[in-house]
Design a protein around this motif. Structure first.
Motif, short mmCIF file in Angstrom:
data_model
loop_
_atom_site.label_atom_id
_atom_site.label_comp_id
_atom_site.label_asym_id
_atom_site.label_seq_id
_atom_site.Cartn_x
_atom_site.Cartn_y
_atom_site.Cartn_z
N LEU A 49 0.80 -1.22 0.00
CA LEU A 49 0.00 0.00 0.00
C LEU A 49 0.84 1.27 0.00
O LEU A 49 0.34 2.34 -0.34
CB LEU A 49 -0.94 0.02 1.23
CG LEU A 49 -2.04 -1.02 1.23
CD1 LEU A 49 -2.86 -0.90 2.51
CD2 LEU A 49 -2.94 -0.87 0.01
N ARG A 50 2.11 1.16 0.39
CA ARG A 50 2.94 2.35 0.51
C ARG A 50 4.17 2.26 -0.37
O ARG A 50 4.70 1.18 -0.65
CB ARG A 50 3.35 2.57 1.96
CG ARG A 50 2.18 2.76 2.90
CD ARG A 50 2.66 3.07 4.32
NE ARG A 50 3.31 4.37 4.38
CZ ARG A 50 4.00 4.80 5.43
NH1 ARG A 50 4.14 4.03 6.50
NH2 ARG A 50 4.57 6.00 5.42
N MET A 51 4.64 3.43 -0.79
CA MET A 51 5.83 3.52 -1.63
C MET A 51 7.06 3.63 -0.74
O MET A 51 7.07 4.37 0.25
CB MET A 51 5.73 4.76 -2.54
CG MET A 51 6.82 4.85 -3.59
SD MET A 51 6.84 6.47 -4.45
CE MET A 51 5.20 6.53 -5.16
N PHE A 52 8.12 2.89 -1.12
CA PHE A 52 9.38 2.92 -0.39
C PHE A 52 10.53 3.16 -1.35
O PHE A 52 10.37 3.08 -2.57
CB PHE A 52 9.60 1.60 0.36
CG PHE A 52 8.75 1.43 1.58
CD1 PHE A 52 9.27 1.67 2.85
CD2 PHE A 52 7.42 1.04 1.47
CE1 PHE A 52 8.47 1.53 3.98
CE2 PHE A 52 6.61 0.88 2.59
CZ PHE A 52 7.15 1.13 3.86
N LYS A 53 11.71 3.45 -0.76
CA LYS A 53 12.89 3.69 -1.57
C LYS A 53 14.14 3.24 -0.83
O LYS A 53 14.16 3.18 0.41
CB LYS A 53 13.00 5.17 -1.93
CG LYS A 53 13.09 6.10 -0.72
CD LYS A 53 13.19 7.55 -1.15
CE LYS A 53 13.31 8.49 0.07
NZ LYS A 53 12.06 9.15 0.37
N CYS A 54 15.18 2.90 -1.60
CA CYS A 54 16.50 2.57 -1.06
C CYS A 54 17.54 3.32 -1.88
O CYS A 54 17.39 3.45 -3.10
CB CYS A 54 16.80 1.08 -1.18
SG CYS A 54 15.81 -0.01 -0.16
N LEU A 55 18.59 3.80 -1.23
CA LEU A 55 19.69 4.46 -1.94
C LEU A 55 21.01 3.83 -1.53
O LEU A 55 21.25 3.58 -0.35
CB LEU A 55 19.70 5.96 -1.65
CG LEU A 55 18.49 6.70 -2.23
CD1 LEU A 55 17.49 7.03 -1.14
CD2 LEU A 55 18.92 7.95 -2.97
N ASP A 56 21.86 3.55 -2.53
CA ASP A 56 23.12 2.88 -2.24
C ASP A 56 24.06 3.03 -3.43
O ASP A 56 23.63 3.36 -4.54
CB ASP A 56 22.85 1.40 -1.98
CG ASP A 56 24.00 0.69 -1.27
OD1 ASP A 56 24.93 1.39 -0.81
OD2 ASP A 56 23.98 -0.55 -1.19
N GLN A 57 25.33 2.79 -3.18
CA GLN A 57 26.31 2.70 -4.26
C GLN A 57 26.18 1.33 -4.91
O GLN A 57 26.26 0.32 -4.21
CB GLN A 57 27.73 2.88 -3.70
CG GLN A 57 28.04 4.26 -3.17
CD GLN A 57 28.25 5.26 -4.28
OE1 GLN A 57 27.78 6.38 -4.22
NE2 GLN A 57 28.96 4.87 -5.30
N PRO A 58 25.99 1.24 -6.20
CA PRO A 58 25.82 -0.07 -6.83
C PRO A 58 27.13 -0.83 -6.95
O PRO A 58 28.21 -0.24 -7.03
CB PRO A 58 25.27 0.27 -8.21
CG PRO A 58 25.85 1.62 -8.50
CD PRO A 58 25.88 2.34 -7.18
N GLY A 59 27.01 -2.15 -6.96
CA GLY A 59 28.13 -3.02 -7.29
C GLY A 59 27.74 -3.88 -8.47
O GLY A 59 26.62 -3.78 -9.00
#
Length: 403
Positions: free
Chosen positions: A319-329
């Motif tokens: 029901l809710r929007m989420f997000k993640c932020l990170d340096q990709p590998g």
């Protein structure tokens, strides 16, 4: 798995936090820059609602475009029976699979709030064995990054993001998607980016049915209790947008599987959508769209990436929007396949197809989408978008963008 208490983890979290500010700010600016003010976008929404009566079909019967009707007939499918429930027949011989055979006639009123809430996550989970198959090409497993809830209303903070609903042989299912710009039809895009596995079952199946995009789903982030008797406007403030054509990679159609398989590195799709009711374009209605970055930067060159979506498997409920932020590998399933991006993230199934964004010269661009993840939901992997992805996009823009 790398522990969150390792000395390098605090530095990584700090970089992500700093980058998050810029990324979220850019995404917010995009929400207003493409469509004028938020007030104007709200006015557009009202106009779209007001035009429903004018654009509705006089006799109440859905009008299927001639080309779609002809395609159904070619495969021995009765159009009236299809819209009356015939689409529920998943007989192998009637499950269209080839790229040219996609059909998705509008069935008005099918995706109501309660049916949307019953949709199960479209999850592509790789096993521990799969994930370690080619560690020589993969960077060390990232530390988990706890997904954070997006601020509401979503239209003000992440306007291009929404949910993709579809029917599979197992019932209603859900993914995430992003409104993207159409370079050949500026300001009037009807294109949505998502994962290939959100539209096609891969090598052992065919096209899913009744594919719909809902931008800013549950815009105010209401709880299940608050939505127990939700009306359509609460759950889908900008309406339902039916995919009248969809394109994914041949590699996904031929090699995709329940755990990603050989198609995972090509697990992307572009939808051309039209409103269930109304006449304005998706970009005009929502007031936002993002460019796609097809430069396929290496993981070391890409900088911080942010993944947005609507995770639906526990502990989330979709029901809710989420997000993640990170340096990709780098992540690889095989030495014969392109490497994918991988970031730490605790989002679960349902976030599949959700866009990954990075800031390029001050502008937020879509650079990948969620494809696969492990059983313990500690990271996500997404395809690099290069020449193959761009050709899918250009085909959709040039062939269907003007509709």
């Amino acid at each position: 798995m790398r522990s969150t208490h390792m000395p390098t983890a605090p530095r990584r979290r700090r970089r992500s936090a700093l980058a998050a500010t810029g990324l979220v700010a850019a995404l917010t600016l995009t929400a207003t820059a493409c469509g004028g003010s938020v007030e104007q976008a709200a006015s557009d929404k009202a106009d779209a609602a007001a035009s429903q009566a004018a654009d509705g079909i006089g006799d109440g019967k859905i009008q299927i475009p001639t080309d779609i009707a002809d395609k159904l007939k070619e495969h021995g499918i009765d159009v009236d029976k299809w819209t009356s429930g015939g689409w529920k027949d998943w007989d192998k011989d009637k499950w269209l699979s080839e790229a040219k055979d996609f059909v998705n006639p509008v069935i008005e009123g099918l995706w109501k709030p309660d049916r949307m809430q019953s949709a199960k996550e479209a999850n592509k989970t790789v096993t521990t064995q799969d994930a370690s198959a080619d560690q020589g090409l993969s960077d060390p497993e990232p530390a988990p990054v706890q997904a954070t809830a997006e601020k509401t209303p979503y239209h003000d903070n992440a306007a291009p993001v929404g949910k993709v609903f579809f029917d599979s042989p197992d019932g209603p299912a859900v993914c995430s998607g992003t409104v993207i710009k159409d370079v050949n039809h500026p300001g009037k895009s009807n294109l949505v980016w998502t994962a290939g596995h959100c539209v096609h079952a891969g090598g052992n199946g065919g096209w899913y049915r009744n594919i719909v995009f809902v931008p800013a789903y549950n815009d105010l982030g209401k709880s299940a209790a608050q939505l127990s008797n939700a009306n359509t406007t609460e759950i889908a403030p900008y309406g339902n947008w039916w995919a009248d054509w969809v394109s994914t990679s041949n590699e996904w159609i031929q090699g995709g599987s329940e755990t990603g398989g050989a198609g995972a590195a090509y697990d992307y799709s572009v939808l051309h959508v039209k409103p269930e009711q109304g006449s304005k374009s998706l970009e005009e209605t929502v007031g936002a769209a993002l460019d796609v970055d097809f430069s396929a930067p290496s993981a070391t060159e890409a900088g911080t990436m942010g993944a947005w979506g609507y995770p639906a498997a526990p502990p989330y409920n979709g029901l809710r929007m989420f997000k993640c932020l990170d340096q990709p590998g780098r992540f690889s399933l095989s030495t014969t396949l392109p490497t994918m991006y991988r970031i730490g993230c605790t989002m679960t199934g349902g976030s599949s197809g959700g866009g990954w964004f990075r800031v390029v010269d001050g502008e937020t661009k879509l650079v990948s989408n969620t494809s696969i993840g492990p059983e313990d939901n500690t990271w996500l992997a997404g395809p690099q978008l290069g020449a193959g992805a761009e050709s899918v996009y250009q085909y959709m823009s040039k062939t269907y963008g003007g509709r």
